[in-house]
Write a protein that holds these residues in place. Structure first.
Motif, PDB file in Angstrom:
ATOM      1  N   TRP A   1      37.893   0.582  68.651  1.00  0.00           N
ATOM      2  CA  TRP A   1      38.540   0.343  69.792  1.00  0.00           C
ATOM      3  C   TRP A   1      37.813  -0.230  70.613  1.00  0.00           C
ATOM      4  O   TRP A   1      37.976  -1.344  70.992  1.00  0.00           O
ATOM      5  CB  TRP A   1      39.284   1.556  70.281  1.00  0.00           C
ATOM      6  N   MET A   2      36.263   0.240  70.936  1.00  0.00           N
ATOM      7  CA  MET A   2      35.394  -0.303  71.851  1.00  0.00           C
ATOM      8  C   MET A   2      35.112  -1.653  71.770  1.00  0.00           C
ATOM      9  O   MET A   2      34.853  -2.677  72.148  1.00  0.00           O
ATOM     10  CB  MET A   2      34.259   0.523  71.979  1.00  0.00           C
ATOM     11  N   ALA A   3      34.641  -1.586  70.182  1.00  0.00           N
ATOM     12  CA  ALA A   3      34.347  -3.065  69.605  1.00  0.00           C
ATOM     13  C   ALA A   3      35.443  -4.253  69.963  1.00  0.00           C
ATOM     14  O   ALA A   3      35.176  -5.244  70.391  1.00  0.00           O
ATOM     15  CB  ALA A   3      33.843  -2.995  68.083  1.00  0.00           C
ATOM     16  N   SER A   4      36.628  -3.844  69.596  1.00  0.00           N
ATOM     17  CA  SER A   4      37.720  -4.968  69.713  1.00  0.00           C
ATOM     18  C   SER A   4      37.776  -5.224  71.202  1.00  0.00           C
ATOM     19  O   SER A   4      37.957  -6.245  71.641  1.00  0.00           O
ATOM     20  CB  SER A   4      38.925  -4.294  69.253  1.00  0.00           C
ATOM     21  N   ARG A   5      37.725  -4.188  72.177  1.00  0.00           N
ATOM     22  CA  ARG A   5      37.823  -4.642  73.654  1.00  0.00           C
ATOM     23  C   ARG A   5      36.584  -5.273  73.948  1.00  0.00           C
ATOM     24  O   ARG A   5      36.729  -6.144  75.042  1.00  0.00           O
ATOM     25  CB  ARG A   5      37.947  -3.053  74.344  1.00  0.00           C
TER      26      ARG A   5
END
Length: 179
Positions: A168-172
């Protein structure tokens, strides 16, 4: 540690992709009793005291897939000295020995560095958006905090591991960079 025995070390974050020590074997492994979490304020490598970043820690509960490094007994002392300098610098981690399991069902005990929940740099109570904000701003001696997260996700994917929080953090982070 028995000086005649090989040393196993569990890596779950940057140790996976930048161990910094010689090893004789690398195997995917699961550590039981702790999970990977962005729960450590970084004041040096991925942030500063004024603008902290966040790095990974092993936090209480669950399990964590990562890698285990086997270091020959004759190099264990120098490897431990290196790891103490790297991982115990601020005493935000505690060095423990924990059971790990390999994909073939066998296991052993490995050295692991777990988050000290009483340390002032422990950030386990932060919500996802708060973590993302710290990672977005973090820049330290080791480079941008963003790169740390993306590198870790890349290496986890190579192992076939999907870490929901980090994905999730990587996509954000990628979306913010593209905006």
């Amino acid at each position: 540690m028995d000086p005649s025995s090989d040393l196993w070390i569990f890596g779950y974050g940057s140790l996976m992709w930048q161990p910094g020590f010689a090893f004789d074997e690398l195997r995917p492994a699961r550590l039981i009793g702790c999970h990977r979490s962005m729960c450590i304020y970084s004041h040096h490598w991925r942030g500063t005291p004024e603008k902290p970043g966040l790095v990974l820690g092993l936090d209480t509960g669950g399990s964590c897939r990562g890698v285990a490094f086997r270091v020959a007994a004759d190099r264990a002392g120098e490897t431990l000295a290196y790891l103490h300098e790297r991982e115990l610098r601020n005493h935000v981690y505690r060095e423990v020995t924990r059971p790990i399991r390999f994909c073939d069902g066998t296991g052993t005990r490995a050295l692991a560095y777990v988050a000290d929940r009483t340390h002032r740099q422990y950030a386990g109570a932060l919500g996802p958006e708060e973590r993302l904000a710290l990672i977005s701003q973090g820049q330290g001696a080791g480079g941008p905090n963003r790169d740390y997260v993306l590198n870790t996700v890349h290496h986890l994917r190579q192992l076939g591991v999907k870490d929901t929080e980090l994905e999730w953090m990587a996509s954000r982070l990628e979306a913010l960079a593209a905006a």
